[in-house]
Enzyme design. Structure first.
Site, short mmCIF file in Angstrom:
data_model
loop_
_atom_site.label_atom_id
_atom_site.label_comp_id
_atom_site.label_asym_id
_atom_site.label_seq_id
_atom_site.Cartn_x
_atom_site.Cartn_y
_atom_site.Cartn_z
CB VAL A 1 -0.96 -0.01 1.22
CG1 VAL A 1 -1.59 1.35 1.44
CG2 VAL A 1 -2.04 -1.07 0.99
CD GLU B 1 -5.55 2.68 -1.39
OE1 GLU B 1 -5.30 3.87 -1.12
OE2 GLU B 1 -6.15 2.36 -2.43
CG LEU C 1 -4.15 -0.61 -3.10
CD1 LEU C 1 -3.60 -2.02 -3.18
CD2 LEU C 1 -3.01 0.38 -3.21
CG PHE D 1 -15.56 -10.26 -5.34
CD1 PHE D 1 -14.65 -10.60 -4.36
CD2 PHE D 1 -15.25 -9.22 -6.20
CE1 PHE D 1 -13.45 -9.93 -4.26
CE2 PHE D 1 -14.04 -8.55 -6.11
CZ PHE D 1 -13.14 -8.90 -5.13
CB ILE D 2 -20.59 -14.72 -7.68
CG1 ILE D 2 -20.76 -14.20 -9.12
CG2 ILE D 2 -21.24 -13.81 -6.68
CD1 ILE D 2 -22.19 -14.35 -9.64
N GLY E 1 -14.37 -21.25 -6.24
CA GLY E 1 -12.92 -21.48 -6.26
C GLY E 1 -12.39 -22.04 -4.96
CB CYS F 1 -7.07 -7.32 2.66
SG CYS F 1 -5.75 -6.15 2.36
CE LYS G 1 -4.43 -6.92 7.43
NZ LYS G 1 -5.35 -5.82 7.64
N1 LIG Z 1 -2.12 -5.19 0.51
C1 LIG Z 1 -3.30 -4.73 0.13
O1 LIG Z 1 -3.82 -5.09 -0.94
C2 LIG Z 1 -4.04 -3.75 0.99
C3 LIG Z 1 -5.14 -3.07 0.45
C4 LIG Z 1 -5.81 -2.16 1.25
C5 LIG Z 1 -5.40 -1.94 2.55
N2 LIG Z 1 -4.35 -2.62 3.06
C6 LIG Z 1 -3.92 -2.33 4.42
O2 LIG Z 1 -2.80 -1.47 4.37
C7 LIG Z 1 -1.88 -1.76 5.45
C8 LIG Z 1 -0.52 -2.10 4.88
O3 LIG Z 1 -0.63 -3.30 4.12
P1 LIG Z 1 0.54 -3.81 3.16
O4 LIG Z 1 0.02 -4.97 2.44
O5 LIG Z 1 1.08 -2.63 2.40
O6 LIG Z 1 1.62 -4.25 4.26
P2 LIG Z 1 3.15 -4.68 4.00
O7 LIG Z 1 3.46 -5.67 5.06
O8 LIG Z 1 3.36 -5.02 2.57
O9 LIG Z 1 3.98 -3.33 4.29
C9 LIG Z 1 4.10 -2.76 5.54
C10 LIG Z 1 5.45 -2.04 5.59
O10 LIG Z 1 5.54 -1.26 6.77
C11 LIG Z 1 6.88 -1.29 7.24
N3 LIG Z 1 6.93 -0.87 8.65
C12 LIG Z 1 6.56 -1.54 9.76
N4 LIG Z 1 6.77 -0.79 10.85
C13 LIG Z 1 7.27 0.39 10.43
C14 LIG Z 1 7.66 1.59 11.09
N5 LIG Z 1 7.60 1.72 12.41
N6 LIG Z 1 8.13 2.60 10.34
C15 LIG Z 1 8.22 2.49 9.00
N7 LIG Z 1 7.85 1.38 8.32
C16 LIG Z 1 7.37 0.35 9.04
C17 LIG Z 1 7.30 -2.73 6.98
O11 LIG Z 1 8.71 -2.88 6.98
C18 LIG Z 1 6.67 -2.98 5.60
O12 LIG Z 1 7.54 -2.64 4.55
C19 LIG Z 1 -2.55 -2.89 6.23
O13 LIG Z 1 -3.29 -2.34 7.27
C20 LIG Z 1 -3.46 -3.53 5.23
O14 LIG Z 1 -4.56 -4.18 5.82
C21 LIG Z 1 -3.65 -3.50 2.30
#
Ligand SMILES: NC(=O)c1ccc[n+]([C@@H]2O[C@H](COP(=O)([O-])OP(=O)(O)OC[C@H]3O[C@@H](n4cnc5c(N)ncnc54)[C@H](O)[C@@H]3O)[C@@H](O)[C@H]2O)c1
Length: 440
Positions: free
Chosen positions: A11, A154, A156, A255-256, A259, A266, A269
């Site tokens: 993200v 977010e 995405l 989404f139907i 699979g 996401c 959790k």
């Molecule tokens: N992945 C998705 O498709 C998606 C979509 C929408 C929302 N989200 C939400 O967005 C959030 C991030 O998800 P993600 O998939 O990008 O996670 P990710 O694990 O890919 O990235 C998280 C990053 O944060 C860094 N980090 C941790 N502690 C830190 C700190 N104190 N300072 C700086 N950096 C730090 C980690 O090293 C890592 O690079 C989550 O809450 C997730 O639920 C994810």
């Protein structure tokens, strides 16, 4: 605008890069020095279509920077996004330690007025905790600096993250400050020049919107998988039923697809966290709990079909797996069905040959590390040589219309287990295959 994005994962890196693409000066911060070192060398730590080019261009244009130094990044920033992980805690609730650690660091280092944006998916009320954490640090420093905390969940989708971010269906901002709402509007305006898609609301509703969206999508998936399982019992064809119900505009086709269940970072959790949030507030979320239970069982449906066909003991059998990522377009394997299916088959004595266009390194280094009897190949056909069956687990485009004559020439037995119902219109039985799919 000058922006800091804290957390440079899926993200953070995508958002930061897209903001820089619109001409903002963006500094992406991460606690992981190896990640930052790689990014500074132009090595992108994740696969996401279009991301690499956009990162390299904006680094070259001096719009995008990477650092581990948060206080340096904040010096010139008007807005700081928190985009760190909120993984599932031991009890199923969202673990806020990373978000609150960032809030503490912001409080320790901010020097001027700042809008702090929760972009991570966080339980309702987290903005208040972030605010209190920052304020506590400011008080300890004995300084009085104005700041706002807003929620900007977010939406995405991995695999098409750049496209989603550049042309969002909506941007939800929860805020109790006109100043912050206006700044967020300015920041996002270039992303929807043709139609205003900015939805402003109160902070708690914005936080809840993200959970509600993910729970709704997960519900559609589990609903259809449950229908597919019933179809199988009663002699109906879930593929036809899908078309039959999707044509109803109130239901829709997305989404139907029957699979192997939903995975990723996401849905699993967030669905769990929502049941926990409900419980903590005195409500039993029965529907959402059932969505999760159906999904847990669904991940193993294809393994059960294999056991039904070959017996409990799979010793001496080899399965060629197509697809490891939790969905196409990403190397992300978090909670992927492949992990559960492969472990189940290996536990029963099977050997695995696996191929995925992008996720093999993730499998080797993390999710299937230490799993015995698994080898990887660099092409989809290589894993089929002398295998007892092909098992499709991720619907990558390159798997959609394969050369079935070639598959025939490679497989030891002509058996296909299709965990994504990709081949139900290919009349594989007529081609001499035994064909197993979901919901038929
Ligand atoms: N992945 C998705 O498709 C998606 C979509 C929408 C929302 N989200 C939400 O967005 C959030 C991030 O998800 P993600 O998939 O990008 O996670 P990710 O694990 O890919 O990235 C998280 C990053 O944060 C860094 N980090 C941790 N502690 C830190 C700190 N104190 N300072 C700086 N950096 C730090 C980690 O090293 C890592 O690079 C989550 O809450 C997730 O639920 C994810």
């Amino acid at each position: 605008m000058n922006i800091t994005v804290i957390g440079s994962g899926y993200v953070g890196l995508v958002s930061g890069t897209c903001f820089s693409e619109m001409g903002n000066k963006v500094t992406c911060v991460d606690i992981d020095p190896i990640k930052i070192e790689k990014l500074n060398k132009g090595i992108i730590p994740i696969f996401e279509a279009g991301l690499e080019t956009m990162v390299l261009n904006n680094v070259k244009n001096k719009n995008l920077f990477f650092t581990t130094d948060l206080s340096e990044a904040l010096k010139n920033s008007e807005i700081a996004f928190i985009a760190v992980g909120t993984p599932m805690g031991d009890d199923g609730s969202a673990d806020l330690q990373y978000v609150l650690a960032v809030a503490k660091s912001i409080g320790k280092s901010m020097q001027k007025r700042l809008i702090v944006v929760d972009k991570s998916t966080v339980p309702i009320g987290t903005a208040d905790k972030v605010k209190a954490t920052i304020q506590k640090e400011l008080d300890l420093r004995g300084v009085d600096i104005e700041f706002d905390v807003v929620s900007n969940p977010e939406f995405l989708k991995e695999g098409v993250a750049i496209a989603d971010f550049m042309k969002p269906d909506r941007v939800v901002v929860g805020s109790d400050s006109d100043y912050a709402t206006e700044k967020m509007k300015q920041l996002y305006n270039p992303f929807f020049r043709d139609q205003d898609r900015f939805i402003a609301m109160d902070i708690r509703s914005a936080e809840m919107t993200k959970y509600a969206a993910n729970a709704m999508l997960a519900t559609k998936i589990s609903f259809m998988n449950e229908i597919a399982n019933i179809c199988e019992k009663v002699g109906a064809d879930a593929n036809k039923v899908r078309i039959g119900i999707g044509s109803d505009q109130r239901i829709g086709y997305s989404f139907i697809y029957p699979g192997v269940g939903y995975g990723g970072s996401c849905f699993p959790k967030d669905v769990k966290a929502l049941t926990k949030i409900a419980k903590e507030n005195g409500y039993t979320a029965e529907l959402i709990t059932a969505v999760e239970d159906v999904n847990d069982a669904q991940k193993l449906v294809i393994a059960q079909k294999i056991v039904k066909r070959f017996g409990d003991d799979l010793t001496g059998l080899t399965f060629g797996i197509w697809g490891l990522a939790f969905k196409p377009g990403t190397d992300d394997m978090r909670e992927a069905a492949s992990i559960y299916v492969i472990k189940e088959l290996v536990k029963r004595g099977a050997k695995i040959k696996a191929y995925d266009p992008k996720a093999i390194d993730e499998a080797k280094e993390h999710y299937l590390k230490g799993v015995q009897n698994i080898t990887y190949a660099d092409s989809k056909y290589a894993v089929l040589k002398d295998s007892d069956a092909l098992v499709l687990l991720t619907e990558w485009k390159e798997f959609r219309s394969p050369d079935f004559d070639k598959i025939k020439s490679l497989l030891k037995s002509l058996i296909i287990f299709d965990g994504r119902n990709q081949y139900n219109s290919f009349n594989l039985e007529a081609k001499g295959f035994e064909y197993y799919q979901i919901g038929k």
